[in-house]
Design a protein around this motif. Structure first.
Motif, PDB file in Angstrom:
ATOM      1  N   ASP A 154       0.804  -1.233   0.000  1.00 59.88           N
ATOM      2  CA  ASP A 154       0.000   0.000   0.000  1.00 59.88           C
ATOM      3  C   ASP A 154       0.841   1.289   0.000  1.00 59.88           C
ATOM      4  OD1 ASP A 154       0.933  -0.607   2.510  1.00 59.88           O
ATOM      5  OD2 ASP A 154      -0.934  -0.206   3.564  1.00 59.88           O
ATOM      6  N   TYR A 155       1.970   1.281   0.672  1.00 56.55           N
ATOM      7  CA  TYR A 155       2.823   2.471   0.759  1.00 56.55           C
ATOM      8  C   TYR A 155       4.282   2.078   0.532  1.00 56.55           C
ATOM      9  CZ  TYR A 155      -0.970   5.180   2.903  1.00 56.55           C
ATOM     10  OH  TYR A 155      -2.148   5.823   3.152  1.00 56.55           O
ATOM     11  N   SER A 156       5.094   3.108   0.342  1.00 54.55           N
ATOM     12  CA  SER A 156       6.547   2.885   0.245  1.00 54.55           C
ATOM     13  C   SER A 156       7.265   3.785   1.247  1.00 54.55           C
ATOM     14  CB  SER A 156       7.060   3.254  -1.151  1.00 54.55           C
ATOM     15  OG  SER A 156       6.413   2.503  -2.113  1.00 54.55           O
ATOM     16  N   PHE A 157       8.502   3.440   1.520  1.00 52.74           N
ATOM     17  CA  PHE A 157       9.346   4.285   2.378  1.00 52.74           C
ATOM     18  C   PHE A 157      10.657   4.553   1.651  1.00 52.74           C
ATOM     19  CE2 PHE A 157       6.588   2.194   5.384  1.00 52.74           C
ATOM     20  CZ  PHE A 157       6.293   3.198   6.300  1.00 52.74           C
ATOM     21  N   ILE A 158      11.014   5.820   1.564  1.00 53.83           N
ATOM     22  CA  ILE A 158      12.349   6.183   1.098  1.00 53.83           C
ATOM     23  C   ILE A 158      13.254   6.167   2.322  1.00 53.83           C
ATOM     24  CG2 ILE A 158      13.773   8.001   0.039  1.00 53.83           C
ATOM     25  CD1 ILE A 158      11.747   7.132  -1.914  1.00 53.83           C
ATOM     26  N   VAL A 159      14.335   5.407   2.244  1.00 56.03           N
ATOM     27  CA  VAL A 159      15.246   5.288   3.390  1.00 56.03           C
ATOM     28  C   VAL A 159      16.603   5.856   2.990  1.00 56.03           C
ATOM     29  CG1 VAL A 159      16.374   3.681   4.982  1.00 56.03           C
ATOM     30  CG2 VAL A 159      14.044   3.206   4.180  1.00 56.03           C
ATOM     31  N   HIS A 160      17.061   6.871   3.700  1.00 56.96           N
ATOM     32  CA  HIS A 160      18.363   7.485   3.411  1.00 56.96           C
ATOM     33  C   HIS A 160      19.471   6.728   4.153  1.00 56.96           C
ATOM     34  CE1 HIS A 160      16.976  11.083   1.244  1.00 56.96           C
ATOM     35  NE2 HIS A 160      15.852  10.815   1.878  1.00 56.96           N
ATOM     36  N   ASN A 161      20.599   6.619   3.478  1.00 53.48           N
ATOM     37  CA  ASN A 161      21.741   5.904   4.046  1.00 53.48           C
ATOM     38  C   ASN A 161      22.474   6.821   5.024  1.00 53.48           C
ATOM     39  OD1 ASN A 161      23.926   4.294   4.554  1.00 53.48           O
ATOM     40  ND2 ASN A 161      24.715   4.299   2.456  1.00 53.48           N
ATOM     41  N   THR A 162      21.914   6.986   6.209  1.00 52.78           N
ATOM     42  CA  THR A 162      22.498   7.927   7.171  1.00 52.78           C
ATOM     43  C   THR A 162      23.440   7.218   8.141  1.00 52.78           C
ATOM     44  OG1 THR A 162      20.717   7.605   8.751  1.00 52.78           O
ATOM     45  CG2 THR A 162      20.428   9.374   7.143  1.00 52.78           C
ATOM     46  N   ARG A 163      24.272   8.021   8.786  1.00 48.20           N
ATOM     47  CA  ARG A 163      25.221   7.485   9.771  1.00 48.20           C
ATOM     48  C   ARG A 163      24.458   6.830  10.921  1.00 48.20           C
ATOM     49  NH1 ARG A 163      28.423  10.202  13.815  1.00 48.20           N
ATOM     50  NH2 ARG A 163      30.341   9.032  14.088  1.00 48.20           N
ATOM     51  N   TYR A 164      23.362   7.457  11.305  1.00 56.32           N
ATOM     52  CA  TYR A 164      22.574   6.938  12.423  1.00 56.32           C
ATOM     53  C   TYR A 164      22.074   5.518  12.110  1.00 56.32           C
ATOM     54  CZ  TYR A 164      18.775   6.120  15.640  1.00 56.32           C
ATOM     55  OH  TYR A 164      17.955   5.534  16.578  1.00 56.32           O
ATOM     56  N   LEU A 165      21.513   5.331  10.911  1.00 54.40           N
ATOM     57  CA  LEU A 165      20.972   4.007  10.566  1.00 54.40           C
ATOM     58  C   LEU A 165      22.076   2.964  10.441  1.00 54.40           C
ATOM     59  CD1 LEU A 165      18.129   4.901   8.022  1.00 54.40           C
ATOM     60  CD2 LEU A 165      17.878   4.077  10.363  1.00 54.40           C
ATOM     61  N   ARG A 166      23.218   3.377   9.879  1.00 50.50           N
ATOM     62  CA  ARG A 166      24.336   2.424   9.770  1.00 50.50           C
ATOM     63  C   ARG A 166      24.820   1.997  11.155  1.00 50.50           C
ATOM     64  NH1 ARG A 166      25.934   6.079   5.794  1.00 50.50           N
ATOM     65  NH2 ARG A 166      27.560   6.899   7.127  1.00 50.50           N
ATOM     66  N   LYS A 167      24.907   2.981  12.068  1.00 48.10           N
ATOM     67  CA  LYS A 167      25.351   2.659  13.429  1.00 48.10           C
ATOM     68  C   LYS A 167      24.330   1.761  14.136  1.00 48.10           C
ATOM     69  CE  LYS A 167      27.425   5.584  16.228  1.00 48.10           C
ATOM     70  NZ  LYS A 167      27.690   6.815  16.989  1.00 48.10           N
ATOM     71  N   TYR A 168      23.068   2.036  13.878  1.00 50.61           N
ATOM     72  CA  TYR A 168      21.992   1.238  14.473  1.00 50.61           C
ATOM     73  C   TYR A 168      22.102  -0.216  14.016  1.00 50.61           C
ATOM     74  CZ  TYR A 168      17.105  -0.130  15.459  1.00 50.61           C
ATOM     75  OH  TYR A 168      15.981  -0.779  15.887  1.00 50.61           O
ATOM     76  N   LEU A 169      22.349  -0.405  12.716  1.00 51.88           N
ATOM     77  CA  LEU A 169      22.491  -1.761  12.181  1.00 51.88           C
ATOM     78  C   LEU A 169      23.710  -2.458  12.794  1.00 51.88           C
ATOM     79  CD1 LEU A 169      21.860  -4.051  10.103  1.00 51.88           C
ATOM     80  CD2 LEU A 169      23.509  -2.929   8.627  1.00 51.88           C
ATOM     81  N   LEU A 170      24.856  -1.754  12.811  1.00 51.74           N
ATOM     82  CA  LEU A 170      26.087  -2.384  13.312  1.00 51.74           C
ATOM     83  C   LEU A 170      25.953  -2.765  14.787  1.00 51.74           C
ATOM     84  CD1 LEU A 170      28.735  -0.193  11.452  1.00 51.74           C
ATOM     85  CD2 LEU A 170      28.042  -2.540  10.927  1.00 51.74           C
ATOM     86  N   LYS A 171      25.268  -1.920  15.552  1.00 52.27           N
ATOM     87  CA  LYS A 171      25.053  -2.225  16.981  1.00 52.27           C
ATOM     88  C   LYS A 171      24.145  -3.458  17.110  1.00 52.27           C
ATOM     89  CE  LYS A 171      25.024  -1.285  21.465  1.00 52.27           C
ATOM     90  NZ  LYS A 171      24.623  -2.571  21.921  1.00 52.27           N
ATOM     91  N   THR A 172      23.117  -3.531  16.267  1.00 54.24           N
ATOM     92  CA  THR A 172      22.210  -4.687  16.310  1.00 54.24           C
ATOM     93  C   THR A 172      22.946  -5.969  15.950  1.00 54.24           C
ATOM     94  OG1 THR A 172      20.421  -3.220  15.619  1.00 54.24           O
ATOM     95  CG2 THR A 172      19.984  -5.567  15.459  1.00 54.24           C
ATOM     96  N   LEU A 173      23.818  -5.896  14.915  1.00 54.52           N
ATOM     97  CA  LEU A 173      24.595  -7.077  14.522  1.00 54.52           C
ATOM     98  C   LEU A 173      25.511  -7.524  15.664  1.00 54.52           C
ATOM     99  CD1 LEU A 173      25.636  -6.133  10.869  1.00 54.52           C
ATOM    100  CD2 LEU A 173      24.081  -7.969  11.534  1.00 54.52           C
ATOM    101  N   GLU A 174      26.134  -6.521  16.297  1.00 54.27           N
ATOM    102  CA  GLU A 174      27.041  -6.815  17.416  1.00 54.27           C
ATOM    103  C   GLU A 174      26.271  -7.517  18.540  1.00 54.27           C
ATOM    104  OE1 GLU A 174      29.382  -3.288  18.489  1.00 54.27           O
ATOM    105  OE2 GLU A 174      29.223  -4.037  20.533  1.00 54.27           O
ATOM    106  N   ASP A 175      25.091  -6.990  18.864  1.00 53.11           N
ATOM    107  CA  ASP A 175      24.281  -7.593  19.939  1.00 53.11           C
ATOM    108  C   ASP A 175      23.866  -9.017  19.584  1.00 53.11           C
ATOM    109  OD1 ASP A 175      24.489  -5.248  21.288  1.00 53.11           O
ATOM    110  OD2 ASP A 175      22.462  -4.545  20.841  1.00 53.11           O
TER     111      ASP A 175
END
Ligand code: SF4
Length: 181
Positions: free
Chosen positions: A125-146
Motif C-alpha cells: 500500500d505504501y513505500s518508504f524512502i530510506v536514506h543511508n544515514t550514519r545513524y541508521l548504519r550505526k543502528y544496524l552495526l550495533k544490532t549485529l554486534e548484539d
C-alpha cells in the motif's frame, strides 16, 4: 559572535538534512535516470549487463543478502526491496525490513565501492524512502554486534515492547521475553 554563527549553522543543518525515513504513496520501481544493475527476480530474457540472483557477501561486515533490485547511475546505487504485506497507518517500516535495507547499503558499498544514498521499501500500500544515514548504519552495526554476542554467550537483553514486537513472528510463540512483558 562565533557561538551565534555556529548555532545558526547547526539550525540550518537540522532544517536541510534529509529525513532518514519518509513514507510516500508512490510505488514507482525505477528511479529516474538509473539502470538495472542487479536483481533477485527470475526472467527469461536475461540482460548481459545485469547480475542475476547472486548472493552478495560483504567480508568487511560478514553479512550477505540478495536485494530485489539494485539500480545504478554512474557510481551511485539505489536499492529496492519489495514487501508483500501492507503497512497501513504505520509511520515507519518494520524494524527488520529497515535493517535489511541498511544491510544492503553496507554490502553494496563494501563489495562494489559504489555510493548508496538511499533505497526504497515498497509495501503493498505504501513505500518508504530510506536514506543511508550514519545513524541508521550505526543502528544496524550495533544490532549485529548484539546478535553475535547473544549467539556466542546465549545471553542478551531483548528490547521488548508492544510497539517493537508487534510484527515479530516470535511474539506469543517462541519468545520468552515477550511472555514476560
Ligand atoms: S517478540 Fe521477542 S524476538 Fe520478537 S522482537 Fe520482541 S523480543 Fe525480539
Amino acid at each position: 559572535m562565533w557561538i551565534v554563527i555556529i548555532f545558526l549553522l547547526f539550525l540550518i543543518f537540522l532544517l536541510i538534512r534529509p529525513k532518514q525515513v519518509k513514507k510516500i504513496k508512490s510505488k514507482r520501481l525505477v528511479p529516474f535516470g538509473y539502470t538495472l544493475f542487479y536483481t533477485d527476480q527470475n526472467t527469461k530474457n536475461k540482460n548481459p549487463n545485469v547480475i542475476y540472483k547472486k548472493i552478495l557477501y560483504s567480508e568487511k561486515y560478514n553479512i550477505q543478502g540478495k536485494p530485489d533490485f539494485i539500480y545504478k547511475k554512474f557510481n551511485t546505487c539505489y536499492i529496492i526491496e519489495l514487501k508483500s504485506g501492507a503497512i497501513k497507518n504505520e509511520s515507519m517500516p518494520h524494524t527488520g525490513d529497515l535493517l535489511q535495507l541498511v544491510a544492503y547499503f553496507l554490502i553494496i558499498e563494501d563489495l562494489y565501492g559504489y555510493k548508496v544514498k538511499k533505497g526504497k521499501l515498497i509495501y503493498s500500500d505504501y513505500s518508504f524512502i530510506v536514506h543511508n544515514t550514519r545513524y541508521l548504519r550505526k543502528y544496524l552495526l550495533k544490532t549485529l554486534e548484539d546478535m553475535r554476542s547473544m549467539l556466542k554467550t546465549g545471553q542478551g537483553q531483548a528490547n521488548c515492547s508492544f510497539v517493537h514486537c508487534k510484527h515479530c513472528m516470535c511474539r506469543q510463540t517462541v519468545c520468552d521475553f515477550y511472555d514476560k512483558l
